[in-house]
Design a protein around this motif. Sequence first.
Motif, PDB file in Angstrom:
ATOM      1  N   GLU A  73      -2.416   3.376 -19.167  1.00  0.00           N
ATOM      2  CA  GLU A  73      -3.742   3.995 -19.231  1.00  0.00           C
ATOM      3  C   GLU A  73      -4.544   3.687 -17.971  1.00  0.00           C
ATOM      4  N   VAL A  74      -3.883   3.810 -16.807  1.00  0.00           N
ATOM      5  CA  VAL A  74      -4.537   3.598 -15.517  1.00  0.00           C
ATOM      6  C   VAL A  74      -4.246   4.769 -14.599  1.00  0.00           C
ATOM      7  N   ALA A  75      -5.128   4.964 -13.633  1.00  0.00           N
ATOM      8  CA  ALA A  75      -4.956   6.010 -12.624  1.00  0.00           C
ATOM      9  C   ALA A  75      -5.773   5.640 -11.402  1.00  0.00           C
ATOM     10  N   GLY A  76      -5.469   6.277 -10.293  1.00  0.00           N
ATOM     11  CA  GLY A  76      -6.220   6.048  -9.066  1.00  0.00           C
ATOM     12  C   GLY A  76      -6.181   4.606  -8.624  1.00  0.00           C
ATOM     13  N   ASP A  77      -7.322   4.110  -8.143  1.00  0.00           N
ATOM     14  CA  ASP A  77      -7.377   2.745  -7.621  1.00  0.00           C
ATOM     15  C   ASP A  77      -7.166   1.680  -8.688  1.00  0.00           C
ATOM     16  N   ALA A  78      -7.290   2.064  -9.957  1.00  0.00           N
ATOM     17  CA  ALA A  78      -7.046   1.100 -11.039  1.00  0.00           C
ATOM     18  C   ALA A  78      -5.564   0.793 -11.200  1.00  0.00           C
ATOM     19  N   LEU A  79      -4.723   1.645 -10.628  1.00  0.00           N
ATOM     20  CA  LEU A  79      -3.274   1.433 -10.670  1.00  0.00           C
ATOM     21  C   LEU A  79      -2.910   0.475  -9.534  1.00  0.00           C
ATOM     22  N   THR A  80      -2.410  -0.703  -9.877  1.00  0.00           N
ATOM     23  CA  THR A  80      -2.129  -1.731  -8.879  1.00  0.00           C
ATOM     24  C   THR A  80      -0.640  -2.060  -8.822  1.00  0.00           C
ATOM     25  N   ILE A  81      -0.293  -2.891  -7.852  1.00  0.00           N
ATOM     26  CA  ILE A  81       1.102  -3.310  -7.726  1.00  0.00           C
ATOM     27  C   ILE A  81       1.538  -4.120  -8.938  1.00  0.00           C
TER      28      ILE A  81
ATOM     29  N   ASP B  39       0.805  -1.225   0.000  1.00  0.00           N
ATOM     30  CA  ASP B  39       0.000   0.000   0.000  1.00  0.00           C
ATOM     31  C   ASP B  39       0.840   1.278   0.000  1.00  0.00           C
ATOM     32  N   PRO B  40       1.931   1.377   0.782  1.00  0.00           N
ATOM     33  CA  PRO B  40       2.716   2.616   0.740  1.00  0.00           C
ATOM     34  C   PRO B  40       3.265   2.944  -0.655  1.00  0.00           C
ATOM     35  N   ILE B  41       3.598   1.922  -1.421  1.00  0.00           N
ATOM     36  CA  ILE B  41       4.080   2.146  -2.785  1.00  0.00           C
ATOM     37  C   ILE B  41       2.952   2.693  -3.657  1.00  0.00           C
ATOM     38  N   LEU B  42       1.780   2.106  -3.516  1.00  0.00           N
ATOM     39  CA  LEU B  42       0.643   2.559  -4.309  1.00  0.00           C
ATOM     40  C   LEU B  42       0.243   3.980  -3.937  1.00  0.00           C
ATOM     41  N   ASP B  43       0.371   4.324  -2.659  1.00  0.00           N
ATOM     42  CA  ASP B  43       0.079   5.702  -2.245  1.00  0.00           C
ATOM     43  C   ASP B  43       0.992   6.688  -2.963  1.00  0.00           C
ATOM     44  N   ILE B  44       2.263   6.301  -3.129  1.00  0.00           N
ATOM     45  CA  ILE B  44       3.228   7.196  -3.785  1.00  0.00           C
ATOM     46  C   ILE B  44       2.934   7.321  -5.273  1.00  0.00           C
ATOM     47  N   VAL B  45       2.785   6.187  -5.956  1.00  0.00           N
ATOM     48  CA  VAL B  45       2.634   6.254  -7.419  1.00  0.00           C
ATOM     49  C   VAL B  45       1.284   6.824  -7.835  1.00  0.00           C
ATOM     50  N   ARG B  46       0.281   6.730  -6.950  1.00  0.00           N
ATOM     51  CA  ARG B  46      -1.033   7.290  -7.271  1.00  0.00           C
ATOM     52  C   ARG B  46      -1.110   8.790  -7.012  1.00  0.00           C
ATOM     53  N   SER B  47      -0.161   9.315  -6.209  1.00  0.00           N
ATOM     54  CA  SER B  47      -0.221  10.735  -5.848  1.00  0.00           C
ATOM     55  C   SER B  47       0.904  11.563  -6.441  1.00  0.00           C
TER      56      SER B  47
ATOM     57  N   PHE C  90       2.190   6.418 -15.553  1.00  0.00           N
ATOM     58  CA  PHE C  90       1.309   5.244 -15.548  1.00  0.00           C
ATOM     59  C   PHE C  90       0.113   5.445 -16.470  1.00  0.00           C
ATOM     60  N   GLN C  91      -0.338   6.688 -16.585  1.00  0.00           N
ATOM     61  CA  GLN C  91      -1.423   6.961 -17.532  1.00  0.00           C
ATOM     62  C   GLN C  91      -0.945   6.740 -18.966  1.00  0.00           C
ATOM     63  N   ASP C  92       0.262   7.228 -19.254  1.00  0.00           N
ATOM     64  CA  ASP C  92       0.798   7.088 -20.609  1.00  0.00           C
ATOM     65  C   ASP C  92       1.090   5.628 -20.966  1.00  0.00           C
ATOM     66  N   VAL C  93       1.646   4.893 -20.014  1.00  0.00           N
ATOM     67  CA  VAL C  93       2.110   3.526 -20.302  1.00  0.00           C
ATOM     68  C   VAL C  93       0.986   2.502 -20.203  1.00  0.00           C
TER      69      VAL C  93
ATOM     70  N   GLN D 266       5.298  -4.873 -13.361  1.00  0.00           N
ATOM     71  CA  GLN D 266       5.447  -5.079 -14.801  1.00  0.00           C
ATOM     72  C   GLN D 266       6.443  -4.085 -15.385  1.00  0.00           C
ATOM     73  N   ALA D 267       6.383  -2.840 -14.920  1.00  0.00           N
ATOM     74  CA  ALA D 267       7.337  -1.842 -15.402  1.00  0.00           C
ATOM     75  C   ALA D 267       8.752  -2.176 -14.952  1.00  0.00           C
ATOM     76  N   ILE D 268       8.913  -2.579 -13.690  1.00  0.00           N
ATOM     77  CA  ILE D 268      10.247  -2.944 -13.193  1.00  0.00           C
ATOM     78  C   ILE D 268      10.803  -4.116 -14.000  1.00  0.00           C
ATOM     79  N   ALA D 269       9.992  -5.132 -14.226  1.00  0.00           N
ATOM     80  CA  ALA D 269      10.449  -6.300 -14.976  1.00  0.00           C
ATOM     81  C   ALA D 269      10.821  -5.920 -16.408  1.00  0.00           C
ATOM     82  N   SER D 270      10.084  -5.005 -17.016  1.00  0.00           N
ATOM     83  CA  SER D 270      10.409  -4.571 -18.374  1.00  0.00           C
ATOM     84  C   SER D 270      11.776  -3.900 -18.415  1.00  0.00           C
TER      85      SER D 270
END
Length: 404
Positions: free
Chosen positions: A183-191, A162-170, A178-181, A196-200
């Motif tokens: 197309e998600v924002a807010g609660d739709a943005l998950t771990i 949750d602390p990570i999601l708080d950071i990336v969502r705010s 995350f919107q560009d890559v 997936q981005a880190i692995a890429s």
Amino acid sequence: MRNSLVLTLGIAVLFGCEQSTETPKTDPLEPSTSPPPQTQTAPTIRYSEEDKLLGLPPVPIPENNPQTPGKIALGDKLFHDKRFSIDGTVSCGNCHDENKTFTDNLPVSVGHSGKTGTRNAPTVLNAAFYHSQFWDGREPDLENQAKQPLINPVEHGLPNHDPILDIVRSDPDYQQSFQDVFEVAGDALTIDHVVQAIASFERTLVTGNSPFDRFYFKGETDAMTDAQIRGFNLFIGQGRCVSCHVIEQDNATFTDSRFHNIGIGIDLIEQDIPALSQAFLEAKYQGKDVDIMVLTDPKSSELGRFAVTDELNKIGAFKTPTLRNVELTAPYMHDGSVKTLREVMVHYNNGGVSDAGARVNDFLSGGIRPLNLTGAQIDDLVEFMKALTSPKKPAEPESALAVN
């Protein structure tokens, strides 16, 4: 390892070499007086000068996580963000430092507040080619691997994601990325989007084009020294290293992605194995987290692949690491207990024990037995492994960067 012997024979035929059956009469730590092995003939495969991934297979890209430049750049940023730890001091880059060949050159890694775990940090370079992740293979891919250190009590130390999601969502920059890559924002943005981005990003950290690659796959006979060529012949012959550190006809990952007990660390628990294995299984099936147990308890750590599969014949077995860039990733083994490549080779030469003549453990893989190498031969093998060092800057493969 017993099955690996079949692989050895197959590769030996493929390379047109024969395995040595002679046992040197000299002291294994004294220089050899025998003539060097016959030089191995390189195949006639040719690559273009522009091929920066010489010697590597195509980077495997999962269908559900295609590569894009934006996703890779986002993963790079996430990989180095220290806010993703309980005290704001630890990022993925702490243990996988690009200035240290994407490892940390420590026996075991240091997490938040100076806490230490039980395992050596393997390099991320070429981790994209493994069939499973972590020393015991407890996660199937880079995406799942990336989730675990964040919430391990001796690594990033977060109670949950949750602390990570708080950071990336705010954070405005992350919000835009995350919107560009995705197309998600807010609660739709998950771990899952985060990992997936880190692995890429990690899938771009691949390195080939070593002196060995230029010698073997490109036919540059002067790319390796005479000592390295002798070492290569030992590697695929008397040393039998190729049994697990695999070389194919057109590429070489130098790993079989399998698990073997090679006699490292097992002495710490050998007398306790019946009680320890039973207690571990009971804790595991009561819901205890394997990731936490093996990184916080030294004895549980030494159970190796058994901690994942529950198979007794996997006790003390750990994944075969790639040998690419191995000259730069000391110390060695899952516990970082072996300081030099020469000490590694002495251990194997002794048949899976660091001291010649010592008792081997009951779970030692069947292919581990004394090699009867001389001191000079050990030196040549070490020199060959230095020929597996790639140019410093990792290549960026077209296949790993392709927009899908």
